[in-house]
Scaffold this motif. Structure first.
Motif, PDB file in Angstrom:
ATOM      1  N   ALA A   1       0.768  -1.177   0.089  1.00  0.00           N
ATOM      2  CA  ALA A   1      -0.143  -0.126  -0.003  1.00  0.00           C
ATOM      3  C   ALA A   1       0.874   1.168  -0.081  1.00  0.00           C
ATOM      4  O   ALA A   1       2.097   1.195   0.485  1.00  0.00           O
ATOM      5  CB  ALA A   1      -0.812  -0.005   1.185  1.00  0.00           C
TER       6      ALA A   1
ATOM      7  N   ASP B   1       0.262  -4.117   3.433  1.00  0.00           N
ATOM      8  CA  ASP B   1      -0.947  -4.008   2.507  1.00  0.00           C
ATOM      9  C   ASP B   1      -2.128  -3.218   2.832  1.00  0.00           C
ATOM     10  O   ASP B   1      -2.079  -2.408   3.899  1.00  0.00           O
ATOM     11  CB  ASP B   1      -1.424  -5.549   2.321  1.00  0.00           C
ATOM     12  CG  ASP B   1      -2.042  -6.194   3.701  1.00  0.00           C
ATOM     13  OD1 ASP B   1      -2.661  -5.196   4.477  1.00  0.00           O
ATOM     14  OD2 ASP B   1      -2.015  -7.511   3.713  1.00  0.00           O
ATOM     15  N   ALA B   2      -3.104  -3.222   1.802  1.00  0.00           N
ATOM     16  CA  ALA B   2      -4.334  -2.215   2.166  1.00  0.00           C
ATOM     17  C   ALA B   2      -4.969  -2.426   3.429  1.00  0.00           C
ATOM     18  O   ALA B   2      -5.413  -1.392   3.663  1.00  0.00           O
ATOM     19  CB  ALA B   2      -4.859  -2.290   0.811  1.00  0.00           C
ATOM     20  N   SER B   3      -4.919  -3.350   3.891  1.00  0.00           N
ATOM     21  CA  SER B   3      -5.685  -3.604   5.285  1.00  0.00           C
ATOM     22  C   SER B   3      -4.685  -3.395   6.377  1.00  0.00           C
ATOM     23  O   SER B   3      -5.271  -3.690   7.540  1.00  0.00           O
ATOM     24  CB  SER B   3      -5.995  -5.267   5.295  1.00  0.00           C
ATOM     25  OG  SER B   3      -5.016  -6.106   5.331  1.00  0.00           O
ATOM     26  N   GLY B   4      -3.621  -3.023   6.210  1.00  0.00           N
ATOM     27  CA  GLY B   4      -2.678  -2.899   7.181  1.00  0.00           C
ATOM     28  C   GLY B   4      -1.771  -4.049   7.739  1.00  0.00           C
ATOM     29  O   GLY B   4      -1.203  -3.693   8.853  1.00  0.00           O
ATOM     30  N   GLY B   5      -2.050  -5.018   7.037  1.00  0.00           N
ATOM     31  CA  GLY B   5      -1.355  -6.351   7.362  1.00  0.00           C
ATOM     32  C   GLY B   5       0.101  -6.326   6.731  1.00  0.00           C
ATOM     33  O   GLY B   5       0.139  -5.725   5.828  1.00  0.00           O
TER      34      GLY B   5
END
Length: 574
Positions: A317, A525-529
């Motif tokens: 991200a 990533d986009a989910s914060g993972g």
């Protein structure tokens, strides 16, 4: 990746840590890993090492550094935390700030231990020293001058500094040498120092294409390269990243182009991206900085977003929640003999000195000219918006010829290095006139407005108080002052014809928008993972300063610190 490369993997390599990019972040990550016994491969897209770092000032902003403590400076980390909270405001990200503050001092001690890397404390205030937690000195350090002959043939791998920092066919002039070179005939000591440097330069040129006595960012790159050779790290040049390899939810390596062939490199512990952001890529500039339109950058021309594109392709991200997408400097355009116009950085000699003002398209001042380069461009964008002016509306630095003779101006060096202004007038770099109204007409602004602006500035010079913008009111301003100027070291009247105008426009020093990471420089990533096995440092990750510029070295300091944290995390997870 081109189909021809993708279809034929020529070879496979296996390493512990794979690093892309050879600026401060990439070189430091490689060194931290090599010092810990890791098998390291550093890949550089171009044929030379150093990226933007090699042409930079080589300054790192490091609160709590050993050099300040040894100098007896009492500056608890809590002060720096207070300063960053104030400077960054609502953009403050506690996880990134705490990671930086916690590891800043230890990272520098680690990189100096058992290597050729060495830093000295410099007299550089925070850029807003009067803000809560700001200091007049103690947080900025600079790479120590280096004799490039110690690298032998490897010295030719170090990217040269900007032409503005070199004279006499490739001799680099460091900050401590500038006073002597600006006024070589002012004293016998100055003259002797210049003659000694010229003699040494002549000897260096018998073996190398340029002078081997280097300073600033060039010294930092040379010292890091020497240290990597000591610790047996492998370095590939002309080896661009083509794509990352992600399998089983982990980045396991990358495809690298080398000598026209694709090489699969497997990285057991992780891949570190440090390819310098996207300042030279028009498409990414349009995507992430459309509200700050600009066409030029002082960053390395190969910094075109390779790392960010590769990371996004495997789910990385981009963090855009910053105050500004870029880090700024005023620049000017110099037309070269081939007709191409190249940007010239706001330099060491003329920057913030007394006797120059910045004016907008209406001929009015809009900023404290002794503030930081970033602040000046931020004010330019604000004034442009307030006026509803076009992107190409003219902004100028205004001074007189006496200022240029003493300090230089943009690409013009001080006398005797630039004996005449005539060549710069003929190629359109500057405009000159015998009177201010005539100068105003020639550059397309209102004559009465410019005359009034200059007279008001001259009144401030006589009284010593700039009631419009507070020029000379902070210790950072006064670093650029002249004690002989008068009651205010940052103010000198503009009175002696001919008068000079230099068009200025915004340029970037680098990008602040970058990959979203956690405090250990792991790409998210986009989910914060976390994306396991993938790290970013330097301008590859979104700036922990969030688009602000609190002090000298806020790019290189975090670059080294997050390289340190990335390697520690990769090793710990192994």
């Amino acid at each position: 990746m081109p189909a021809a490369l993708k279809a034929e993997i020529a070879a496979e390599e296996v390493v512990d840590i794979l690093v892309f990019g050879s600026g401060a972040g990439g070189l430091a990550a490689s060194l931290f890993a090599a010092k810990r016994g890791m098998k390291v491969l550093l890949c550089e897209k171009s044929s030379l090492l150093g990226g933007t770092t090699a042409t930079s000032g080589g300054v790192l902003w490091i609160p709590g550094n050993r050099q300040a403590k040894e100098a007896g400076i009492d500056d608890p980390i809590e002060n720096a935390r207070t300063y960053l909270r104030h400077e960054l405001g609502n953009y403050y990200r506690e996880d990134l700030a705490e990671a930086f503050l916690e590891s800043a001092g230890p990272a520098i001690e680690d990189i100096e231990d058992g290597t050729s890397v060495a830093f000295d404390l410099i007299q550089s205030p925070d850029y807003h020293p009067d803000s809560p937690g700001g200091v007049d000195k103690g947080r900025s350090i600079m790479a120590r001058r280096y004799d490039g002959t110690e690298l032998g043939p490897d010295f030719e791998l170090v990217r040269p500094p900007m032409d503005r920092l070199m004279v006499c066919g490739g001799m680099m002039v460091g900050p401590d040498e500038i006073p002597a070179f600006v006024r070589p005939f002012a004293s016998m000591a100055n003259f002797r120092r210049v003659v000694r440097r010229l003699a040494r330069h002549g000897l260096d040129r018998l073996k190398y294409r340029r002078g081997a006595q280097v300073s600033n960012g060039n010294a930092l790159v040379a010292r890091l390269l020497h240290s990597l050779r000591m610790h047996k790290a492998e370095i590939w040049v002309d080896a661009p990243l083509k794509e990352l390899i992600r399998t089983d939810n982990r980045v396991e390596g990358a495809i690298v182009e080398r000598q026209g062939r694709a090489v699969r490199v497997r990285a057991r512990l992780g891949v570190v991206l440090a390819t310098g952001g996207f300042p030279q890529d028009p498409a990414l500039r349009r995507e992430f900085s459309a509200s700050f339109p600009h066409d030029y950058s002082m960053a390395f021309e190969a910094n075109t977003g390779d790392g960010q594109r590769a990371a996004r392709a495997v789910g990385g991200a981009v963090d855009t929640e910053l105050s500004s997408p870029c880090l700024w400097t005023p620049s000017s355009l110099l037309k070269e003999r081939d007709g191409k116009s190249v940007p010239v950085i706001y330099g060491y000699l003329d920057r913030g000195r007394p006797g120059i003002i910045a004016v907008d398209p209406e001929g009015r001042r809009f900023v404290n000219e002794s503030n930081s380069y970033h602040d000046i461009v931020a004010a330019l964008f604000e004034r442009r918006a307030a006026l509803g002016a076009a992107d190409d509306a003219p902004f100028h630095f205004i001074c007189d010829a006496a200022f240029v003779r003493k300090n230089g101006l943009g690409a013009i060096r001080p006398w005797p290095w630039s004996p005449s202004l005539s060549p710069f007038v003929r190629n359109g770099y500057i405009t000159t006139a015998r009177t201010l109204p005539e100068l105003a007409r020639r550059i397309g602004i209102d004559p009465a407005s410019l005359a009034t602006t200059v007279e008001r500035h001259n009144m401030f010079a006589r009284t010593g108080k700039d009631t419009d913008f507070g020029k000379g009111s902070t210790s950072f301003n006064r670093v650029w002052g002249d004690p002989a100027a008068g009651p205010n070291p940052n103010l000198t009247p503009i009175v002696k014809a001919p008068f000079v105008a230099l068009p200025i426009l915004p340029a970037t020093l680098g990008t602040a928008v970058g990959l979203k990471t956690n405090g250990d420089a792991q790409v998210l990533d986009a989910s914060g993972g976390v994306i396991p096995g993938l790290f970013a440092c330097g301008n590859e990750l979104a700036s922990p300063m969030r688009g602000f510029y609190p002090g000298g070295g806020i790019t290189l300091g975090p670059a080294v610190v997050f390289a340190y944290r990335a390697v520690l995390k990769a090793v710990a997870e192994a």
